[in-house]
Design an enzyme around this catalytic site. Sequence first.
Site, PDB file in Angstrom:
ATOM      1  N   HIS A  53      -6.466  -4.714 -11.151  1.00  0.00           N
ATOM      2  CA  HIS A  53      -7.013  -5.456 -10.012  1.00  0.00           C
ATOM      3  C   HIS A  53      -7.900  -6.591 -10.520  1.00  0.00           C
ATOM      4  CE1 HIS A  53      -8.294  -6.101  -5.904  1.00  0.00           C
ATOM      5  NE2 HIS A  53      -9.518  -6.243  -6.377  1.00  0.00           N
ATOM      6  N   ILE A  73       0.852  -1.191   0.000  1.00  0.00           N
ATOM      7  CA  ILE A  73       0.000   0.000   0.000  1.00  0.00           C
ATOM      8  C   ILE A  73       0.887   1.240   0.000  1.00  0.00           C
ATOM      9  CG2 ILE A  73      -1.676   1.290   1.385  1.00  0.00           C
ATOM     10  CD1 ILE A  73      -2.754  -1.492   2.291  1.00  0.00           C
ATOM     11  N   LEU A  74       0.521   2.207  -0.832  1.00  0.00           N
ATOM     12  CA  LEU A  74       1.330   3.419  -0.979  1.00  0.00           C
ATOM     13  C   LEU A  74       0.636   4.594  -0.290  1.00  0.00           C
ATOM     14  CD1 LEU A  74       2.175   2.779  -4.716  1.00  0.00           C
ATOM     15  CD2 LEU A  74       3.781   2.610  -2.785  1.00  0.00           C
ATOM     16  N   ASP A  97      -5.603   6.283  -6.152  1.00  0.00           N
ATOM     17  CA  ASP A  97      -5.672   7.411  -5.229  1.00  0.00           C
ATOM     18  C   ASP A  97      -5.217   6.925  -3.855  1.00  0.00           C
ATOM     19  OD1 ASP A  97      -7.828   6.086  -4.146  1.00  0.00           O
ATOM     20  OD2 ASP A  97      -9.334   7.524  -4.829  1.00  0.00           O
TER      21      ASP A  97
HETATM   22  C1  GRF Z   1      -2.604  -9.733 -11.067  1.00  0.00           C
HETATM   23  O1  GRF Z   1      -3.650 -10.674 -11.101  1.00  0.00           O
HETATM   24  C2  GRF Z   1      -3.101  -8.400 -10.613  1.00  0.00           C
HETATM   25  O2  GRF Z   1      -4.435  -8.160 -10.898  1.00  0.00           O
HETATM   26  C3  GRF Z   1      -2.901  -8.465  -9.130  1.00  0.00           C
HETATM   27  O3  GRF Z   1      -1.716  -9.204  -8.946  1.00  0.00           O
HETATM   28  C4  GRF Z   1      -1.554 -10.090 -10.036  1.00  0.00           C
HETATM   29  C5  GRF Z   1      -0.159  -9.913 -10.559  1.00  0.00           C
HETATM   30  O4  GRF Z   1       0.204 -10.892 -11.496  1.00  0.00           O
HETATM   31  N1  GRF Z   1      -2.855  -7.131  -8.573  1.00  0.00           N
HETATM   32  P1  GRF Z   1       1.567 -10.761 -12.312  1.00  0.00           P
HETATM   33  O5  GRF Z   1       2.703 -10.592 -11.306  1.00  0.00           O
HETATM   34  O6  GRF Z   1       1.468  -9.616 -13.249  1.00  0.00           O
HETATM   35  O7  GRF Z   1       1.689 -12.075 -13.035  1.00  0.00           O
END
Ligand code: GRF
Length: 197
Positions: free
Chosen positions: A105, A90-91, A137
């Site tokens: 996501h 978290i940033l 954000d």
């Molecule tokens: C992805 O599914 C993304 O949505 C989530 O983490 C995963 C990362 O996968 N935040 P990768 O490292 O790009 O293979």
Amino acid sequence: MGKQLVVLVSGTGSNLQALLDHPALGGQVARVVSDRPAAGGLDRARARGVDAVTVASADHPDRATWEAALATAVAEAAPDLVVLAGFMRILSARFVARWPILNVHPSLLPAFPGARAVGDALDWGVKVSGVTVHLVDEQVDHGPIVAQEAVPVLPDDTPESLHARIQRVEHRLLPECVALFCHDRIAVDGRYVRILP
Ligand code: GRF
């Protein structure tokens, strides 16, 4: 020359790979930064000659010092855009105010924010989940949504099988959104994102 991008990763980096492989991103990945030295994304970057560095929290006395070092590593590459591609930290509000940041996501936000999105969607029994690409954000998985795409949940899905189906969409949607940014086609008005022609 196009926009300069910095990509932050914590894991395998398959989304980073999709960015590196995209033929018309309109920008270049100038640097990859990870919070984990073992992140596969670092190897993917180096394999393509992209500068890749680790800023590990274990090497810093506290969160603020770690994040300041992370910000320095990002700033050195002077990015127009920062992309969170599986970055699991978290940033702070201060960090996210400094650059435009896109995150991918694995759910249809605002459903199932957080690190367990795929498992949470399965546990809830939803029939449809999906992918969200949004601007970051100061709240987790919260910023204005650039694009979303639904992914069906099948009756015999496991977290692994659903995540694999979701990732196939991520690998198309995230580069598309980064390309929109690189071509100055994203206009933000409060929570609403307009895609310019
Ligand atoms: C992805 O599914 C993304 O949505 C989530 O983490 C995963 C990362 O996968 N935040 P990768 O490292 O790009 O293979």
